[in-house]
Design an enzyme around this catalytic site. Structure first.
Site, PDB file in Angstrom:
ATOM      1  CG  ASN A 157      -4.675   4.752  -6.928  1.00  0.00           C
ATOM      2  OD1 ASN A 157      -5.799   5.175  -7.234  1.00  0.00           O
ATOM      3  ND2 ASN A 157      -4.085   3.759  -7.579  1.00  0.00           N
ATOM      4  CE  LYS A 174      -5.258   0.667  -5.943  1.00  0.00           C
ATOM      5  NZ  LYS A 174      -4.713  -0.671  -5.846  1.00  0.00           N
ATOM      6  CG  HIS A 220      -2.391   1.428 -10.881  1.00  0.00           C
ATOM      7  ND1 HIS A 220      -2.904   0.165 -10.694  1.00  0.00           N
ATOM      8  CD2 HIS A 220      -1.985   1.865  -9.665  1.00  0.00           C
ATOM      9  CE1 HIS A 220      -2.811  -0.139  -9.409  1.00  0.00           C
ATOM     10  NE2 HIS A 220      -2.270   0.862  -8.762  1.00  0.00           N
ATOM     11  CD  GLU A 257      -5.556  -1.786  -9.132  1.00  0.00           C
ATOM     12  OE1 GLU A 257      -6.139  -0.686  -9.178  1.00  0.00           O
ATOM     13  OE2 GLU A 257      -5.070  -2.254  -8.083  1.00  0.00           O
ATOM     14  CD  GLU A 314       1.533   1.200  -7.138  1.00  0.00           C
ATOM     15  OE1 GLU A 314       1.204   1.650  -6.033  1.00  0.00           O
ATOM     16  OE2 GLU A 314       0.724   1.020  -8.053  1.00  0.00           O
ATOM     17  N   GLY A 333      -2.691  -4.700  -2.808  1.00  0.00           N
ATOM     18  CA  GLY A 333      -3.958  -5.156  -2.266  1.00  0.00           C
ATOM     19  C   GLY A 333      -3.904  -6.535  -1.628  1.00  0.00           C
ATOM     20  CB  SER A 348       0.544  -4.344   1.124  1.00  0.00           C
ATOM     21  OG  SER A 348      -0.344  -5.138   0.346  1.00  0.00           O
TER      22      SER A 348
HETATM   23  P1  13P Z   1      -2.646  -1.118  -1.905  1.00  0.00           P
HETATM   24  O1  13P Z   1      -2.012  -0.038  -1.033  1.00  0.00           O
HETATM   25  O2  13P Z   1      -4.100  -1.290  -1.619  1.00  0.00           O
HETATM   26  O3  13P Z   1      -1.864  -2.364  -1.893  1.00  0.00           O
HETATM   27  O4  13P Z   1      -2.585  -0.537  -3.407  1.00  0.00           O
HETATM   28  C1  13P Z   1      -1.408  -0.026  -3.892  1.00  0.00           C
HETATM   29  C2  13P Z   1      -1.664   0.657  -5.175  1.00  0.00           C
HETATM   30  O5  13P Z   1      -2.036   0.027  -6.171  1.00  0.00           O
HETATM   31  C3  13P Z   1      -1.500   2.109  -5.235  1.00  0.00           C
HETATM   32  O6  13P Z   1      -1.544   2.577  -6.532  1.00  0.00           O
END
Ligand code: 13P
Length: 246
Positions: free
Chosen positions: A7, A9, A93, A95, A164, A170, A209
């Protein structure tokens, strides 16, 4: 087959996407025993679709809208994504839930639309740190799954789920593989309850992560049927290491 998904983003322009995919394809082999998916931003999907055509690497989107067309300024529909070669869409997601106020009801509509269009959704669920500290992890995850799959329980086989935990995204602090396994087992139980006849074709992925250094620790466990990778998927070498880590 286990699924390793990137992903990106809101990262990478079209030219950066081209560079990445050319490098990445050289670093991964035939991928006969694992599925690999790239989810670039909308603006890169067209060029990514062209470069990934006739390769084993699949293409997905990070979001979609549930209507097919119409007066929905700024949105992108599933028929549009399908024509670009997308076979997956990430839905719900954390976010999107948090920053864009996406509700369980909207997420449910998006899942219904994905199933109608024949695009496989990856439904994201996960608790916040305050939920975990309050001992509410299972309750939160179960509620998210039940609301997202409301009315489409019979079709769980056409959906994948990414666990997640919000506090692991992150932050550089992943869940321990053991904690992830516990939640993955629980998610499988919820799915069994929702769709008792199911063959268990819903894969449960872990995200939060994931790095080249820890990917194999997760993939050691049969309950972890794939990974959804954010930050560490932005570099083709780093993501190829994750893909090749098990
Ligand atoms: P990170 O791998 O940057 O922690 O993000 C995970 C994520 O949100 C994947 O959708």
């Amino acid at each position: 087959m286990r699924l390793i998904a990137a992903n990106w983003k809101m990262n990478k322009t079209v030219s950066e996407t081209e560079d990445y995919i050319k490098k990445f394809l050289k670093l991964v082999g035939k991928l006969e025993d694992r599925e690999v998916l790239l989810c670039p931003p909308f603006t890169s999907l067209y060029v990514a679709g062209k470069l990934l055509k006739d390769t084993p690497v699949k293409l997905g989107a990070q979001n979609c809208f549930y209507e097919k067309s119409g007066a929905f300024t700024g949105e992108v529909s599933l028929p549009m994504l399908k024509e670009l070669g997308c076979s997956y869409v990430i839905v719900g997601h954390s976010e999107r839930r948090r920053i864009f106020c996406e509700s369980d009801e909207v997420i449910n509509k998006k899942l219904v639309a994905c199933l109608e269009e024949g695009i496989r959704p990856i439904l994201c669920v996960g608790e916040r740190i305050e939920d975990r500290e309050a001992g509410m992890t299972f309750k939160v995850v179960e509620t998210q799954i039940r609301l997202a799959l409301s009315g489409i329980e019979k079709y769980t086989d056409s959906v994948d789920i990414a666990y997640e935990p919000v506090w692991a995204i992150g932050t550089g602090v992943p869940a321990t593989p053991e904690d992830a396994v516990e939640v993955h087992r629980f998610i499988k139980e919820v799915l069994k309850d929702l769709n008792p006849g199911s063959e268990g074709r819903t894969r449960v992925l872990y995200g939060g992560s994931v790095k080249p250094e820890n990917a194999s620790e997760f993939m050691k466990h049969e309950e972890i049927e794939g990974l959804l990778v954010g930050g560490a998927s932005l570099d083709p070498e780093s993501f190829a290491k994750i893909v090749n880590s098990f």
